[in-house]
Design a protein around this motif. Structure first.
Motif, PDB file in Angstrom:
ATOM      1  N   LEU A  41     -13.651  15.540  16.606  1.00  0.00           N
ATOM      2  CA  LEU A  41     -14.884  15.061  15.976  1.00  0.00           C
ATOM      3  C   LEU A  41     -15.891  16.195  15.936  1.00  0.00           C
ATOM      4  O   LEU A  41     -16.313  16.691  16.977  1.00  0.00           O
ATOM      5  N   LEU A  42     -16.267  16.603  14.726  1.00  0.00           N
ATOM      6  CA  LEU A  42     -17.239  17.674  14.567  1.00  0.00           C
ATOM      7  C   LEU A  42     -18.579  17.101  14.142  1.00  0.00           C
ATOM      8  O   LEU A  42     -18.651  16.242  13.266  1.00  0.00           O
ATOM      9  N   GLY A  43     -19.627  17.587  14.764  1.00  0.00           N
ATOM     10  CA  GLY A  43     -20.968  17.109  14.448  1.00  0.00           C
ATOM     11  C   GLY A  43     -21.686  16.647  15.697  1.00  0.00           C
ATOM     12  O   GLY A  43     -21.252  16.911  16.822  1.00  0.00           O
ATOM     13  N   ASP A  44     -22.787  15.968  15.510  1.00  0.00           N
ATOM     14  CA  ASP A  44     -23.601  15.474  16.620  1.00  0.00           C
ATOM     15  C   ASP A  44     -22.970  14.210  17.185  1.00  0.00           C
ATOM     16  O   ASP A  44     -23.115  13.126  16.616  1.00  0.00           O
ATOM     17  N   GLU A  45     -22.257  14.351  18.303  1.00  0.00           N
ATOM     18  CA  GLU A  45     -21.531  13.217  18.872  1.00  0.00           C
ATOM     19  C   GLU A  45     -22.452  12.151  19.448  1.00  0.00           C
ATOM     20  O   GLU A  45     -22.006  11.042  19.765  1.00  0.00           O
ATOM     21  N   ARG A  46     -23.731  12.462  19.555  1.00  0.00           N
ATOM     22  CA  ARG A  46     -24.688  11.449  20.010  1.00  0.00           C
ATOM     23  C   ARG A  46     -24.842  10.335  18.984  1.00  0.00           C
ATOM     24  O   ARG A  46     -25.321   9.241  19.306  1.00  0.00           O
ATOM     25  N   LEU A  47     -24.429  10.581  17.738  1.00  0.00           N
ATOM     26  CA  LEU A  47     -24.492   9.557  16.696  1.00  0.00           C
ATOM     27  C   LEU A  47     -23.432   8.477  16.879  1.00  0.00           C
ATOM     28  O   LEU A  47     -23.496   7.429  16.247  1.00  0.00           O
ATOM     29  N   LEU A  48     -22.462   8.759  17.740  1.00  0.00           N
ATOM     30  CA  LEU A  48     -21.348   7.827  17.940  1.00  0.00           C
ATOM     31  C   LEU A  48     -21.664   6.876  19.089  1.00  0.00           C
ATOM     32  O   LEU A  48     -21.772   7.297  20.241  1.00  0.00           O
ATOM     33  N   PRO A  49     -21.825   5.572  18.815  1.00  0.00           N
ATOM     34  CA  PRO A  49     -22.110   4.615  19.893  1.00  0.00           C
ATOM     35  C   PRO A  49     -20.950   4.537  20.882  1.00  0.00           C
ATOM     36  O   PRO A  49     -19.788   4.745  20.514  1.00  0.00           O
ATOM     37  N   GLU A  50     -21.276   4.264  22.117  1.00  0.00           N
ATOM     38  CA  GLU A  50     -20.243   4.144  23.144  1.00  0.00           C
ATOM     39  C   GLU A  50     -19.284   3.015  22.795  1.00  0.00           C
ATOM     40  O   GLU A  50     -19.691   1.911  22.439  1.00  0.00           O
ATOM     41  N   GLY A  51     -17.982   3.296  22.857  1.00  0.00           N
ATOM     42  CA  GLY A  51     -16.958   2.293  22.583  1.00  0.00           C
ATOM     43  C   GLY A  51     -16.706   2.045  21.108  1.00  0.00           C
ATOM     44  O   GLY A  51     -15.974   1.106  20.762  1.00  0.00           O
ATOM     45  N   ALA A  52     -17.264   2.883  20.216  1.00  0.00           N
ATOM     46  CA  ALA A  52     -17.150   2.628  18.772  1.00  0.00           C
ATOM     47  C   ALA A  52     -15.735   2.847  18.237  1.00  0.00           C
ATOM     48  O   ALA A  52     -15.372   2.295  17.204  1.00  0.00           O
ATOM     49  N   LEU A  53     -14.924   3.635  18.945  1.00  0.00           N
ATOM     50  CA  LEU A  53     -13.587   3.958  18.434  1.00  0.00           C
ATOM     51  C   LEU A  53     -12.457   3.367  19.283  1.00  0.00           C
ATOM     52  O   LEU A  53     -11.346   3.172  18.784  1.00  0.00           O
TER      53      LEU A  53
END
Length: 338
Positions: A41-53
């Motif tokens: 995953l490239l980019g600002d990983e803070r945009l990814l909510p916990e448990g989203a994947l």
């Protein structure tokens, strides 16, 4: 962060995963190995909510990558990457020797050089049409027409070519002439705009280590290339600058196993620039192969005493042939082959 994909995941489930990653403004980078498929995953990983994947059917595990160099790290891909150049593999069991003159001089010189490289059993040829020099008053290379000399000579004996790119404005010329491997030289290891541009190409890149660059800085330079889409990267150790003045540079043999631990990408060595003297090249070459290098970048010239650049470190055709014979023995001793 990387996502480890389940072995049984279907193409539809995989696409669902990639689309979900894009929805959060991140760029997925897929790496398929012999046993595993992982997605970086490239980019600002803070945009990814916990448990989203984690709940997606294709996902086996989501893991953070702690190292700043993500795509080139062993954490992203545990198996060795094989970079192929016209069917010639860098990495794996085979060791590749790239030989040729420091600089392109004349059509006649390049024809003789190509014939000698081929006769010695090397599978690729090096040569510089553009030369970065410490002094602005020394020979800077033949320039554009040098690529024509090089291409013609190498094509006559069926050798892929390796040459240094110094300027983003020359990329179209390199593509037009069909340069098989683009070399990013020592002085440009941290020319980030240049690294970004070669990262957008589908051409293998040899990335030489900077004169005083740490291994981490070198890996981060490679990450610039990988982050823009080009994963065909080959590291080249060429000696580092220290307090020692008895030889040109200090060949950092230790960097070879360290890189092998840190990255999945191939590692080669330039013994000519490290030693700076032709008599040092055989010993440094054998040490590099014994330490696990995937290849060598060796300077050779049809008539070294007449070379326009780095004459002291160039091997003659006979010296190159002798070196190749010796390297076959070293490779066999460690279970590899030239």
């Amino acid at each position: 962060m990387i996502v480890i994909v389940k072995p049984q995941a279907s193409a539809e489930q995989m696409e669902q995963l990639l689309e979900r990653i894009r929805q959060f403004g991140l760029q997925p980078m897929v790496s398929t190995g012999s046993e595993r498929t992982v997605v970086g995953l490239l980019g600002d990983e803070r945009l990814l909510p916990e448990g989203a994947l984690e709940s997606l059917p294709a996902v086996e595990q989501v893991m953070p990558i702690l190292k700043p160099y993500k795509l080139v790290s062993r954490e992203f891909k545990s198996t060795d990457t094989i970079v192929e150049v016209r069917g010639i593999p860098f990495g794996g069991k085979q060791i590749q020797i790239i030989a040729g003159p420091c600089s392109v001089e004349t059509p006649e010189q390049m024809r003789s050089a190509a014939e000698a490289v081929k006769a010695a059993g090397c599978r690729l040829m090096r040569g510089g049409a553009f030369k970065p020099r410490t002094s602005p008053y020394t020979f800077q290379g033949v320039g554009d027409e040098g690529l024509d000399y090089f291409r013609t000579a190498a094509d006559a004996v069926g050798l892929p070519i390796v040459t240094e790119l110094m300027d983003v404005r020359k990329i179209d010329l390199f593509l037009e002439k069909g340069v098989d491997i683009i070399q990013i030289g020592t002085r440009n290891m941290q020319n980030f705009d240049l690294l970004k541009e070669v990262g957008r190409l589908d051409v293998p890149v040899i990335l030489k280590r900077g004169l005083s660059a740490t291994v981490k800085e070198w890996l981060m330079a490679a990450e610039y290339i990988a982050a823009h889409g080009n994963h065909k990267i080959i590291f080249a150790e060429r000696g580092i600058r220290t307090f020692e003045t008895s030889y040109r540079n200090v060949l950092d043999v230790t960097a070879i196993p360290v890189l092998k631990k840190e990255t999945h990408l191939p590692v080669i060595v330039d013994p000519s620039h490290a030693g700076g003297k032709s008599w040092l090249v055989p010993a440094l070459s054998k040490a590099a192969i014994a330490a696990g290098a995937d290849g060598l970048l060796v300077e050779s010239h049809p008539c070294p005493e007449e070379a326009w650049c780095d004459a002291d470190q160039a091997l003659s055709p006979q010296q190159l042939m002798t070196l190749m014979d010796d390297l076959h023995k070293v490779a066999a001793a460690i279970g590899r082959e030239l």
